[in-house]
Design a protein around this motif. Structure first.
Motif, PDB file in Angstrom:
ATOM      1  N   GLY A 282      44.248  39.061  43.749  1.00 36.96           N
ATOM      2  CA  GLY A 282      43.298  39.414  42.690  1.00 36.96           C
ATOM      3  C   GLY A 282      42.011  38.618  42.771  1.00 36.96           C
ATOM      4  O   GLY A 282      40.919  39.155  42.581  1.00 36.96           O
ATOM      5  N   ILE A 283      42.128  37.320  43.075  1.00 37.16           N
ATOM      6  CA  ILE A 283      40.919  36.473  43.180  1.00 37.16           C
ATOM      7  C   ILE A 283      40.176  36.758  44.485  1.00 37.16           C
ATOM      8  O   ILE A 283      38.952  36.788  44.528  1.00 37.16           O
ATOM      9  N   PHE A 284      40.946  37.038  45.547  1.00 41.53           N
ATOM     10  CA  PHE A 284      40.356  37.234  46.879  1.00 41.53           C
ATOM     11  C   PHE A 284      39.626  38.584  46.995  1.00 41.53           C
ATOM     12  O   PHE A 284      38.461  38.635  47.386  1.00 41.53           O
ATOM     13  N   GLY A 285      40.328  39.680  46.622  1.00 39.87           N
ATOM     14  CA  GLY A 285      39.666  40.978  46.840  1.00 39.87           C
ATOM     15  C   GLY A 285      40.203  42.129  46.032  1.00 39.87           C
ATOM     16  O   GLY A 285      39.801  43.275  46.229  1.00 39.87           O
ATOM     17  N   LYS A 291      36.251  37.660  45.108  1.00 40.62           N
ATOM     18  CA  LYS A 291      35.321  37.044  46.076  1.00 40.62           C
ATOM     19  C   LYS A 291      34.741  38.064  47.063  1.00 40.62           C
ATOM     20  O   LYS A 291      33.548  38.021  47.369  1.00 40.62           O
ATOM     21  N   LEU A 292      35.570  38.966  47.555  1.00 40.80           N
ATOM     22  CA  LEU A 292      35.057  39.944  48.528  1.00 40.80           C
ATOM     23  C   LEU A 292      33.989  40.818  47.892  1.00 40.80           C
ATOM     24  O   LEU A 292      32.926  41.051  48.478  1.00 40.80           O
ATOM     25  N   GLU A 351      38.335  32.038  36.967  1.00 45.21           N
ATOM     26  CA  GLU A 351      38.721  33.124  37.882  1.00 45.21           C
ATOM     27  C   GLU A 351      40.226  33.359  37.809  1.00 45.21           C
ATOM     28  O   GLU A 351      40.701  34.502  37.822  1.00 45.21           O
ATOM     29  N   LEU A 352      40.976  32.259  37.741  1.00 38.47           N
ATOM     30  CA  LEU A 352      42.435  32.321  37.676  1.00 38.47           C
ATOM     31  C   LEU A 352      42.877  33.041  36.397  1.00 38.47           C
ATOM     32  O   LEU A 352      43.690  33.976  36.440  1.00 38.47           O
TER      33      LEU A 352
END
Length: 425
Positions: A282-285, A291-292, A351-352
């Motif tokens: 979820g945080i990555f993409g 982030k993405l 973000e978390l």
């Protein structure tokens, strides 16, 4: 609706899953058949559900069957194919009005059982062969369905990434089957396979709605006659050693490049680490605040779209993005930077918290429709464990910063696939 009471009853040849809820205006029956994903059977299974839902012994044409469904207050019947890890799943769904909302008090639940089991157990068959006109028509449609994956370049690049990344593994196969294998299927060979699947597939029938357990079990006993079968096969996972990262560039006449990147997580649905992995994604993409999305699409303006998703039963993390053909190196570099940031724990508590909230919200939206609820519950059949929705929510809530960094360390880059414009364009 996080506490769902699912009653699972073992019957001869299948498991009955009853979820009693007054949340929906309709009652939904979903019949699922699970077997190993294999090259020899994948195309037969790609065709079979569509032939079965076309007509039956008592309704020998599609028009007659659909007219009968319309007469049942617009009941809907549809089929679906999916792969979950190394399993191939055929699903048959019927959705029907709950008669308590109608002036006519005929038991529509019984009618739903009647027609669903007729579709599955009383097909339109003569001399051990399906109706040849139906089979020919559905073969043409199946070839179009498989071809359409190749015509949609976003889907095509996702399929090609999996083919390259999982070469030699059952998961490389596409759920709809192999186009070149369609022509060789005959009405006889398809019927032969149908009989085999009915004897050996693991079968689960979900009944979701404002129903009574006693009535459901009585209807199941009345309409479903199956033979005993071996116990369902459980998922088994082998860790793949990655010696070299594969980099594949394919040239086609496309205006927009499709960059797809595959990682191995070696973490599966049901593992303790699955919950931190979900939050990682979820945080990555996974979402629009990821982030993405922010770094590849918004800040660098490199991508038309950039996102990631998990293949929970195969232990994969897949990144999809659409970029200009000449932005390949820069886009790959920025995606790698986002992965490095995750591995270093470079994300905030905000973000978390936001990601956890969105995951839980997404889960609640999924179970807002009966079919979505079935998909969530069916994860347990695949893994042979019983994880409640409440557990899922609570474990997601408890995920820590450290646990996310820990799962990030186990994520390995496997394959980079780029579909780009023709040379010299």
């Amino acid at each position: 609706m996080t506490s769902i009471s699912e009653k699972v009853i073992d019957k001869t040849g299948l498991k009955l899953h009853i979820v009693t809820t007054d949340k929906y205006k309709t009652n939904t029956l979903v019949w699922k058949m699970k077997a190993p994903l294999e090259k020899d059977t994948v195309t037969l299974r790609g065709l079979l559900p569509h032939v079965l839902q076309s007509n039956t012994k008592n309704y020998p044409t599609n028009t007659k069957l659909r007219t009968y469904l319309d007469d049942l207050y617009g009941a809907s019947l549809y089929v679906d194919l999916a792969k979950k890890g190394e399993f191939h799943i055929m699903s048959f769904t019927i959705e029907i009005a709950n008669e308590k909302f109608l002036s006519d008090q005929t038991s529509l639940l019984e009618k739903a059982f009647q027609i669903l089991t007729e579709v599955l157990l009383q097909p339109n068959v003569t001399n051990n062969a399906f109706d040849s006109t139906t089979v020919d028509k559905e073969k043409r449609t199946l070839k179009q369905r498989i071809q359409s994956l190749y015509d949609d370049k976003m889907k095509y690049s996702s399929v090609r990434l999996i083919e390259e990344m999982c070469k030699g593994e059952p998961y490389e196969l596409e759920a709809n089957g192999i186009k070149d294998d369609v022509d060789s299927i005959t009405p006889q060979s398809l019927y032969q396979y149908y009989e085999q699947a009915l004897k050996t597939d693991e079968i689960d029938l979900y009944i979701i709605g404002d129903v009574k357990e006693q009535e459901v079990t009585a209807l199941a006993d009345r309409y479903i006659k199956l033979s005993e079968r071996p116990g369902g096969e459980k998922a088994h996972h082998e860790r793949k050693q990655i010696k070299d990262v594969k980099e594949i560039k394919e040239n086609q006449d496309v205006k927009q490049g499709k960059l797809n990147i595959g990682y191995r997580t070696n973490i599966y649905y049901g593992d303790d680490k699955y919950y931190p992995l979900q939050v990682f994604n979820g945080i990555f993409g996974g979402f629009s605040h990821s982030k993405l999305f922010i770094n590849v699409r918004e800040k660098a303006s490199l991508a038309y779209y950039a996102a990631s998703r998990l293949e929970s039963h195969k232990g994969l993390l897949l990144v999809m993005s659409g970029i200009d053909n000449n932005n390949y190196d820069q886009a790959v570099s920025i995606i790698h930077e986002q992965m490095d940031a995750m591995k270093k724990g470079d994300f905030s508590e905000d973000e978390l918290a936001q990601t956890k909230a969105v995951i839980k919200n997404q889960l609640l939206e999924t179970i807002d429709v009966a079919r979505g609820l079935v998909e969530v519950l069916y994860h347990n059949v695949i893994i042979g464990k019983d994880i409640s929705l409440k557990d899922w929510m609570e474990k997601t809530d408890k995920v820590t910063h450290e646990e996310i960094v820990d799962v990030a360390q186990s994520i390995e880059l496997d394959t980079i696939y780029f579909l780009t414009g023709t040379k010299g364009e």
